[in-house]
Structures are given as structure tokens and as C-alpha cells.
Design a protein around this motif. Structure first.
Motif, PDB file in Angstrom:
ATOM      1  N   UNK A 249       0.826  -1.209   0.000  1.00  0.00           N
ATOM      2  CA  UNK A 249       0.000   0.000   0.000  1.00  0.00           C
ATOM      3  C   UNK A 249       0.861   1.260   0.000  1.00  0.00           C
ATOM      4  N   UNK A 250       1.974   1.230   0.709  1.00  0.00           N
ATOM      5  CA  UNK A 250       2.874   2.385   0.731  1.00  0.00           C
ATOM      6  C   UNK A 250       3.580   2.552  -0.612  1.00  0.00           C
ATOM      7  N   UNK A 251       3.934   1.450  -1.265  1.00  0.00           N
ATOM      8  CA  UNK A 251       4.560   1.528  -2.591  1.00  0.00           C
ATOM      9  C   UNK A 251       3.591   2.122  -3.619  1.00  0.00           C
ATOM     10  N   UNK A 252       2.343   1.694  -3.566  1.00  0.00           N
ATOM     11  CA  UNK A 252       1.336   2.245  -4.479  1.00  0.00           C
ATOM     12  C   UNK A 252       1.141   3.734  -4.194  1.00  0.00           C
ATOM     13  N   UNK A 253       1.094   4.096  -2.927  1.00  0.00           N
ATOM     14  CA  UNK A 253       0.925   5.503  -2.557  1.00  0.00           C
ATOM     15  C   UNK A 253       2.083   6.350  -3.084  1.00  0.00           C
ATOM     16  N   UNK A 254       3.303   5.825  -3.007  1.00  0.00           N
ATOM     17  CA  UNK A 254       4.464   6.542  -3.549  1.00  0.00           C
ATOM     18  C   UNK A 254       4.282   6.781  -5.048  1.00  0.00           C
ATOM     19  N   UNK A 255       3.900   5.729  -5.766  1.00  0.00           N
ATOM     20  CA  UNK A 255       3.750   5.823  -7.217  1.00  0.00           C
ATOM     21  C   UNK A 255       2.673   6.827  -7.625  1.00  0.00           C
ATOM     22  N   UNK A 256       1.602   6.884  -6.874  1.00  0.00           N
ATOM     23  CA  UNK A 256       0.510   7.824  -7.192  1.00  0.00           C
ATOM     24  C   UNK A 256       0.905   9.248  -6.820  1.00  0.00           C
TER      25      UNK A 256
END
Length: 152
Positions: free
Chosen positions: A123-130
Motif C-alpha cells: 500500500x505504501x509503494x502504491x501511494x508513492x507511485x501515485x
């Protein structure tokens, strides 16, 4: 300090650094909130609310630490942190909490479960990408972390 790329916007490198900085504060608060909420057996919504509150606290605190070191008084440092981080933290928190809540069983998995930790990391990796392109856009317009760089 020049933070622009060849096309007049912020460089991806600068945006990535700003997003990484934001992720650091968010991750500290998010992980701490999820661990505390899960360990105490709080309802999922209460755990998410705690994680969000702590993410904002630690995100702002990391920015304030730097600008206070640069000599800004406390009230001005708080204003800079709010201007620099609010959008970035809000987007990051919206995305990472939506992702972790959407993963079946992640919130109820418990602290010893790989599902819990894997979902949180994902979830944190996706948040970084967005959040990365949003930060790039804001910095290119003199907003977001560009506000902080004026004080270094």
C-alpha cells in the motif's frame, strides 16, 4: 537551487526525493498507527484513523525539523510544513489506506502475519507511485516541497 527539468517543470529526481521524504513520515505514522491499532484490537476504522493522524504528525514533524534547523521560528516552520506537505500526505494517506483496506483480510491478519506486513508495504509503494507525479506537478509550480527548498 534549480529544481526544474529541461521542460520547465520539476525534475523527476527532485520529485522523487520530495515523495520519499513524504513517504518516510507517512510510513512511520502509518506503521505505528497500524501496529498500535492492531495490537489493541481496535476496529478497522479506528486503526485507520489513528494511522492517518500519526502519518500527518510525523510527516509534518520531519519537515519542521529541517526548517527549524534552517532558523525559522516555530510558527513559521509550522506554516511551511503545512504548505509543503498537506497535499502530498493527504494523497499518500488516501491511497495507502484505500489499498490496505481493499486487500481481503489484511486489516484483520494480525501483527505476525505476512499478509498484514505485505499489504502495508504494498500500500505504501502504491501511494508513492501515485503521489510522485502530483509532487512533481506541485514543485514545478512552486508549491509543495518547493516551499521547503526556499528555506534551505
Amino acid at each position: 537551487m534549480d529544481h526544474t527539468g529541461a521542460h520547465g517543470g520539476a525534475s523527476w529526481r527532485v520529485a522523487a526525493q520530495a515523495t520519499w521524504h513524504c513517504l518516510t513520515g507517512c510510513a512511520i505514522g502509518e506503521v505505528l498507527g497500524m501496529v498500535i491499532g492492531t495490537a489493541l484490537g481496535l476496529h478497522g476504522a479506528a486503526t485507520v484513523a489513528l494511522a492517518i493522524a500519526l502519518a500527518f504528525f510525523f510527516g509534518y514533524a520531519l519537515t519542521m525539523r529541517g526548517v527549524l534547523r534552517a532558523g525559522l521560528p516555530l510558527r513559521r516552520a509550522l506554516k511551511v510544513a503545512l504548505a509543503a506537505d498537506t497535499v502530498s500526505i493527504a494523497v499518500m494517506e488516501l491511497v495507502d489506506n484505500a489499498v490496505i483496506v481493499a486487500i481481503p483480510g489484511a486489516m484483520a491478519a494480525g501483527l505476525t502475519a505476512a499478509l498484514f506486513w505485505g499489504a502495508l508495504a504494498f500500500s505504501l509503494a502504491v501511494a508513492f507511485a501515485v503521489t510522485l507525479p502530483i509532487n512533481r506537478w506541485m514543485i514545478g509550480r512552486g508549491r509543495g516541497h518547493a516551499v521547503v527548498h526556499r528555506h534551505h
